[in-house]
Design a protein around this motif. Sequence first.
Motif, short mmCIF file in Angstrom:
data_model
loop_
_atom_site.label_atom_id
_atom_site.label_comp_id
_atom_site.label_asym_id
_atom_site.label_seq_id
_atom_site.Cartn_x
_atom_site.Cartn_y
_atom_site.Cartn_z
N ALA A 308 -2.26 -13.83 -9.13
CA ALA A 308 -2.31 -14.58 -7.88
C ALA A 308 -3.42 -14.04 -6.98
CB ALA A 308 -0.94 -14.54 -7.19
N ASP A 309 -3.11 -13.74 -5.71
CA ASP A 309 -4.12 -13.32 -4.76
C ASP A 309 -4.15 -11.81 -4.54
OD1 ASP A 309 -4.96 -15.92 -4.26
OD2 ASP A 309 -3.35 -16.24 -2.81
N ALA A 310 -3.47 -11.06 -5.39
CA ALA A 310 -3.41 -9.61 -5.21
C ALA A 310 -4.68 -8.95 -5.73
CB ALA A 310 -2.18 -9.05 -5.94
N HIS A 311 -5.26 -8.12 -4.92
CA HIS A 311 -6.47 -7.39 -5.27
C HIS A 311 -6.25 -5.92 -4.91
CE1 HIS A 311 -7.57 -11.59 -4.75
NE2 HIS A 311 -8.66 -11.38 -5.45
N GLY A 312 -7.25 -5.09 -5.17
CA GLY A 312 -7.04 -3.69 -4.83
C GLY A 312 -8.19 -2.79 -5.23
N LEU A 313 -9.42 -3.30 -5.13
CA LEU A 313 -10.58 -2.53 -5.55
C LEU A 313 -10.69 -1.20 -4.82
CD1 LEU A 313 -13.11 -2.67 -7.38
CD2 LEU A 313 -14.34 -3.63 -5.42
N TYR A 314 -10.39 -1.21 -3.51
CA TYR A 314 -10.56 0.01 -2.71
C TYR A 314 -9.49 1.05 -3.02
CZ TYR A 314 -13.84 -2.89 -0.09
OH TYR A 314 -14.88 -3.70 0.27
N LEU A 315 -8.29 0.61 -3.35
CA LEU A 315 -7.26 1.56 -3.78
C LEU A 315 -7.60 2.16 -5.14
CD1 LEU A 315 -3.87 -0.01 -2.62
CD2 LEU A 315 -4.93 2.10 -1.83
N LEU A 351 1.65 -9.71 7.81
CA LEU A 351 1.77 -8.27 7.65
C LEU A 351 2.69 -7.91 6.48
CD1 LEU A 351 1.94 -7.37 11.42
CD2 LEU A 351 0.22 -6.49 9.83
N LYS A 352 3.78 -8.66 6.34
CA LYS A 352 4.69 -8.41 5.22
C LYS A 352 3.98 -8.64 3.89
CE LYS A 352 9.20 -9.64 3.28
NZ LYS A 352 8.67 -9.72 1.89
N GLN A 353 3.20 -9.71 3.81
CA GLN A 353 2.48 -9.99 2.58
C GLN A 353 1.48 -8.87 2.27
OE1 GLN A 353 0.17 -13.59 2.57
NE2 GLN A 353 -0.26 -13.47 0.38
N GLU A 354 0.80 -8.37 3.30
CA GLU A 354 -0.15 -7.28 3.08
C GLU A 354 0.54 -6.04 2.54
OE1 GLU A 354 -3.15 -4.35 5.61
OE2 GLU A 354 -2.65 -6.32 6.44
N GLN A 355 1.68 -5.67 3.15
CA GLN A 355 2.37 -4.48 2.67
C GLN A 355 2.92 -4.67 1.27
OE1 GLN A 355 4.75 -2.34 5.40
NE2 GLN A 355 5.62 -0.99 3.85
N ASP A 356 3.45 -5.84 1.00
CA ASP A 356 3.98 -6.11 -0.35
C ASP A 356 2.87 -6.00 -1.39
OD1 ASP A 356 6.47 -6.52 0.70
OD2 ASP A 356 6.38 -8.71 0.64
N THR A 357 1.67 -6.48 -1.04
CA THR A 357 0.55 -6.40 -1.97
C THR A 357 0.14 -4.96 -2.22
OG1 THR A 357 -0.26 -8.55 -1.18
CG2 THR A 357 -1.82 -7.17 -2.40
N ILE A 358 0.08 -4.16 -1.16
CA ILE A 358 -0.25 -2.74 -1.32
C ILE A 358 0.78 -2.04 -2.19
CG2 ILE A 358 -0.41 -0.54 -0.07
CD1 ILE A 358 -1.72 -2.06 2.24
N GLU A 359 2.05 -2.34 -1.96
CA GLU A 359 3.12 -1.72 -2.76
C GLU A 359 2.95 -2.09 -4.24
OE1 GLU A 359 5.53 0.20 -1.53
OE2 GLU A 359 5.92 -0.35 0.55
N ASP A 360 2.60 -3.35 -4.51
CA ASP A 360 2.45 -3.79 -5.89
C ASP A 360 1.26 -3.11 -6.57
OD1 ASP A 360 3.11 -5.52 -8.14
OD2 ASP A 360 1.28 -6.60 -7.66
N ILE A 361 0.15 -3.02 -5.84
CA ILE A 361 -1.04 -2.37 -6.41
C ILE A 361 -0.74 -0.90 -6.70
CG2 ILE A 361 -3.43 -1.69 -5.95
CD1 ILE A 361 -3.59 -4.21 -4.12
N PRO A 398 -4.27 -3.52 -13.47
CA PRO A 398 -5.63 -3.37 -13.99
C PRO A 398 -5.66 -2.55 -15.27
CG PRO A 398 -5.26 -1.84 -12.20
CD PRO A 398 -4.03 -2.69 -12.27
N GLN A 399 -6.68 -2.75 -16.06
CA GLN A 399 -6.84 -2.00 -17.29
C GLN A 399 -7.38 -0.60 -17.00
OE1 GLN A 399 -5.95 -3.10 -20.35
NE2 GLN A 399 -5.17 -4.99 -19.41
N ILE A 400 -7.23 0.28 -17.98
CA ILE A 400 -7.87 1.59 -17.89
C ILE A 400 -9.37 1.39 -18.15
CG2 ILE A 400 -7.99 3.91 -18.85
CD1 ILE A 400 -5.38 3.40 -17.42
#
Length: 637
Positions: A308-315, A351-361, A398-400
């Motif tokens: 979906a819309d979950a990303h996390g390049l910076y994490l 804000l809830k969506q942002e935190q949920d996305t961070i938790e998932d990443i 994400p893959q290794i």
Amino acid sequence: MAKEYSGSPKPHQLESKRKRLTWVLGVSGLCILFYVLGAWQTTTTPINQSEVYTTRVSCNINAPQAGDGELNPSSLSSSAALDFESHHQIEINSTVSLHEFPPCDMSYSDITPCQDPVRSRKFDREMAKYRERHCPKSEELLRCLIPAPPKYKTPFKWPQSRDYAWYDNIPHKELSIEKAGQNWIQVEGHRFRFPGGGTTFPNGADAYIDNINELIPLTGGNIRTAVDTGCGVASWGAYLLKRDILTMSFARRDTHEAQVQFALERGVPAMIGVISSKRLPYPARAFDMAHCSGCLIPWYMYGRVCPADAHGLYLLEVDRVLRPGGYWILSGPPIHWKKYWRGWERTKEDLKQEQDTIEDIAKRLCWKKLIEKNDLAIWQKPINHIDCNKSKVVYKTPQICGPDNPDTAWYKDMEACITPLPEVSSSDEVAGGALEKWPERAFSVPPRISSGSLSGITAEKLREDNELWKDRMTYYKKIDGLLHKGRYRNVMDMNAYLGGFAAAMSKYPVWVMNVVPFHSNPDTLGAIYERGLIGTYQDWCEAFSTYPRTYDLIHASGVFSIYQDRCDITNILLEMDRILRPEGTVIFRDTVEMLVKIRSITEGMRWKSQIMDHESGPFNPEKILFAVKTYWTGAAK
């Protein structure tokens, strides 16, 4: 024929002997005379302080006075002063020699060449790429000296500098107005005061750090290196120092005028930097702890790593630079959004969506959420990837990452994959090797060396390097004031190798920015971090990511021999002049030919210098050049 009797000399023989004796005595006398004259002419009269330093303008009675801890090369024997000017010639890549450099216009007083706000407008605004390093071409470089503000004063000495800075040194009041309610900085007459506040800790960094210490152990030596992303004026890093935690703080140059400049004026480690499209200029597994306090970095965006819309390049980049078992601390949006959502002017749903996305990443990175309490949330990176590799059955992305060098970080694009950890044989083994507690860590063998991953560097070579630096520091201390009286706080090693200089300096009230040229082979910056020290990669053909006048002492060992065929060494010296504060010191170590060339250039930069013997004696081909930047300022408008 009768033989002439030779028992008594003839008159002509006596005269000949007299002439020969007179000639021998005359020549001997002339030799002695010219020897004495030559010795007298080449004897260097000790340089007194008035010859080395210009008089400083008078300051406020509380300002540190000129001459505190001045470098005095004459404290060494006069035989240490060497002059090779007429005996050595070498062709070096330099366009200027025996040239007086003019002062630049005062409009360049705070110039940061690779983070120039005007030049940055030409670049892509997506992912804040325009805030990254964009250096001028060689023909665009300034060939003048960056002036200090007209009323520049010597900064306060540490630890007083943590709380105070002179307004005349950084005449920018914007932060004191914009961040007035957050206690970042206040103006008090002719000086700034730093109450220790921050965006999410207006009551002070000390109390905020105590709150963190209740959740994870900050004392005891297990946590030594930290990185603060979007640091403001670096109060978090400033107050961690008394807990023996050394923090690399960075923030971009933007509308918050001079926040990194304030940090360095306080005597706190900091760099201009931004999390954007390139890797941070640090090796993998560098930091024991990473921190974001209201840093406004979009952790949930870019580099699609999950559905979906979950990303996390910076994490993913934070994961790369975190040590196995390291902590990530987040405060500010979206943490505790149920309480603060109105003040943040965002919807609860957003804000809830942002935190949920961070938790998932974080789960996909195999991080464990340790706790969320009040305004703080803390995650921990696993000590190895055994269980993480198993979890890929559940989380496909994400893959290794592939077999790329995870330490490569100079202008290297970020990747939307997990940086692999070194392999281990059991689930309780720390990937890459466990570290000693601080301060033992500084002189223990880093795992990168003990494992043999640094070609040609062994534990014995590290021991020899440590012994070498003991001798060098003993020699440096002979120079009056070089390491005493609190003269220096911000120190840079331009070619750090194994960090021996920084480790030897660790007993003094200084911190050292260990710079490893990005093309070094082997790359030793990871081992430097494993010693509990901090640093960065750099190409010295470009400007460093800092403001003018931010370092008190620069050590340059072999730098110019490395770069003489890469770029114009005059530009490197002008960059050193930019980042060195007035009356700051530089120690060069190089060949005689190179030092003579350096000295010929710095004489046109208002520096005073003296070449001295190597600490092992006059027969070592490496010599040392001690230089001092004289005090001068730009003219008041």
